[in-house]
Design a protein around this motif. Structure first.
Motif, PDB file in Angstrom:
ATOM      1  N   LEU A 112      -5.173  -4.365   3.395  1.00 55.66           N
ATOM      2  CA  LEU A 112      -5.729  -5.043   4.560  1.00 55.66           C
ATOM      3  C   LEU A 112      -5.586  -4.211   5.831  1.00 55.66           C
ATOM      4  O   LEU A 112      -6.298  -4.430   6.794  1.00 55.66           O
ATOM      5  CB  LEU A 112      -5.048  -6.404   4.752  1.00 55.66           C
ATOM      6  CG  LEU A 112      -5.309  -7.434   3.659  1.00 55.66           C
ATOM      7  CD1 LEU A 112      -4.515  -8.709   3.928  1.00 55.66           C
ATOM      8  CD2 LEU A 112      -6.792  -7.727   3.537  1.00 55.66           C
ATOM      9  N   ARG A 113      -4.678  -3.233   5.839  1.00 60.54           N
ATOM     10  CA  ARG A 113      -4.457  -2.420   7.034  1.00 60.54           C
ATOM     11  C   ARG A 113      -5.340  -1.172   7.061  1.00 60.54           C
ATOM     12  O   ARG A 113      -6.064  -0.938   8.016  1.00 60.54           O
ATOM     13  CB  ARG A 113      -2.990  -2.012   7.142  1.00 60.54           C
ATOM     14  CG  ARG A 113      -2.701  -1.271   8.446  1.00 60.54           C
ATOM     15  CD  ARG A 113      -1.277  -0.777   8.562  1.00 60.54           C
ATOM     16  NE  ARG A 113      -0.318  -1.873   8.437  1.00 60.54           N
ATOM     17  CZ  ARG A 113       0.966  -1.686   8.169  1.00 60.54           C
ATOM     18  NH1 ARG A 113       1.448  -0.478   7.986  1.00 60.54           N
ATOM     19  NH2 ARG A 113       1.778  -2.714   8.067  1.00 60.54           N
ATOM     20  N   CYS A 114      -5.312  -0.363   5.987  1.00 61.37           N
ATOM     21  CA  CYS A 114      -6.017   0.935   6.027  1.00 61.37           C
ATOM     22  C   CYS A 114      -7.259   0.984   5.138  1.00 61.37           C
ATOM     23  O   CYS A 114      -8.018   1.943   5.199  1.00 61.37           O
ATOM     24  CB  CYS A 114      -5.070   2.075   5.656  1.00 61.37           C
ATOM     25  SG  CYS A 114      -4.615   2.145   3.902  1.00 61.37           S
ATOM     26  N   VAL A 128      -4.421  -6.996  -1.364  1.00 59.37           N
ATOM     27  CA  VAL A 128      -5.038  -8.207  -1.888  1.00 59.37           C
ATOM     28  C   VAL A 128      -6.046  -7.807  -2.958  1.00 59.37           C
ATOM     29  O   VAL A 128      -6.695  -6.766  -2.854  1.00 59.37           O
ATOM     30  CB  VAL A 128      -5.738  -9.037  -0.781  1.00 59.37           C
ATOM     31  CG1 VAL A 128      -4.734  -9.585   0.197  1.00 59.37           C
ATOM     32  CG2 VAL A 128      -6.797  -8.244  -0.078  1.00 59.37           C
ATOM     33  N   GLU A 129      -6.157  -8.644  -3.987  1.00 57.83           N
ATOM     34  CA  GLU A 129      -7.125  -8.370  -5.047  1.00 57.83           C
ATOM     35  C   GLU A 129      -8.498  -8.858  -4.595  1.00 57.83           C
ATOM     36  O   GLU A 129      -8.634  -9.952  -4.043  1.00 57.83           O
ATOM     37  CB  GLU A 129      -6.732  -9.075  -6.336  1.00 57.83           C
ATOM     38  CG  GLU A 129      -7.631  -8.700  -7.498  1.00 57.83           C
ATOM     39  CD  GLU A 129      -7.173  -9.298  -8.803  1.00 57.83           C
ATOM     40  OE1 GLU A 129      -8.043  -9.649  -9.618  1.00 57.83           O
ATOM     41  OE2 GLU A 129      -5.960  -9.415  -9.000  1.00 57.83           O
ATOM     42  N   LYS A 130      -9.507  -8.019  -4.799  1.00 55.33           N
ATOM     43  CA  LYS A 130     -10.870  -8.409  -4.444  1.00 55.33           C
ATOM     44  C   LYS A 130     -11.865  -7.646  -5.302  1.00 55.33           C
ATOM     45  O   LYS A 130     -11.529  -6.634  -5.915  1.00 55.33           O
ATOM     46  CB  LYS A 130     -11.150  -8.171  -2.962  1.00 55.33           C
ATOM     47  CG  LYS A 130     -10.936  -6.751  -2.489  1.00 55.33           C
ATOM     48  CD  LYS A 130     -11.141  -6.670  -0.984  1.00 55.33           C
ATOM     49  CE  LYS A 130     -10.812  -5.302  -0.451  1.00 55.33           C
ATOM     50  NZ  LYS A 130     -11.032  -5.212   0.979  1.00 55.33           N
ATOM     51  N   GLU A 131     -13.090  -8.156  -5.342  1.00 54.97           N
ATOM     52  CA  GLU A 131     -14.163  -7.480  -6.061  1.00 54.97           C
ATOM     53  C   GLU A 131     -14.825  -6.503  -5.086  1.00 54.97           C
ATOM     54  O   GLU A 131     -15.135  -6.874  -3.951  1.00 54.97           O
ATOM     55  CB  GLU A 131     -15.178  -8.485  -6.581  1.00 54.97           C
ATOM     56  CG  GLU A 131     -16.221  -7.857  -7.483  1.00 54.97           C
ATOM     57  CD  GLU A 131     -17.152  -8.884  -8.076  1.00 54.97           C
ATOM     58  OE1 GLU A 131     -16.970  -9.202  -9.261  1.00 54.97           O
ATOM     59  OE2 GLU A 131     -18.055  -9.342  -7.360  1.00 54.97           O
ATOM     60  N   CYS A 144       0.832  -1.201   0.000  1.00 54.15           N
ATOM     61  CA  CYS A 144       0.000   0.000   0.000  1.00 54.15           C
ATOM     62  C   CYS A 144       0.868   1.252   0.000  1.00 54.15           C
ATOM     63  O   CYS A 144       1.744   1.398   0.862  1.00 54.15           O
ATOM     64  CB  CYS A 144      -0.913  -0.010   1.231  1.00 54.15           C
ATOM     65  SG  CYS A 144      -1.936   1.481   1.391  1.00 54.15           S
ATOM     66  N   PRO A 145       0.639   2.180  -0.940  1.00 51.01           N
ATOM     67  CA  PRO A 145       1.430   3.408  -0.973  1.00 51.01           C
ATOM     68  C   PRO A 145       1.072   4.382   0.155  1.00 51.01           C
ATOM     69  O   PRO A 145       1.808   5.316   0.426  1.00 51.01           O
ATOM     70  CB  PRO A 145       1.095   4.018  -2.345  1.00 51.01           C
ATOM     71  CG  PRO A 145      -0.244   3.465  -2.681  1.00 51.01           C
ATOM     72  CD  PRO A 145      -0.302   2.102  -2.062  1.00 51.01           C
TER      73      PRO A 145
END
Length: 80
Positions: free
Chosen positions: A40-42, A15-18, A7-8
């Motif tokens: 997953l964090r922010c 993670v890739e998700k819809e 994450c920048p």
């Protein structure tokens, strides 16, 4: 393939998700289901350039009120 390995914003795992994305244009709103990389964090979402171009095309159609090809989902109301 996304250009980021983490994450920048916070450095968290992606993670890739819809996901559902709301787009507004003029008085209209559209709901799309698209693939995104999510942190997953922010919770930050990263979209592919092709997906962003698709968003821009849909926003332009909404602003021009070219909504005949979109499926109506109901009505929206503004509460005063």
């Amino acid at each position: 393939m996304m250009p980021f390995s983490e994450c920048p914003v916070c450095g968290g795992e992606l993670v890739e998700k819809e996901v559902e994305k709301l787009l507004r244009g003029g008085v209209h709103t559209a709901v799309l289901r698209v693939c995104a990389e999510g942190c997953l964090r922010c919770g930050e979402r990263l979209y592919a350039q092709e997906t962003i171009r698709h968003f821009e095309q849909i926003r332009a159609k909404l602003e021009r009120q070219e909504v005949a090809e979109f499926e109506p989902l109901g009505q929206s109301f503004q509460v005063a």
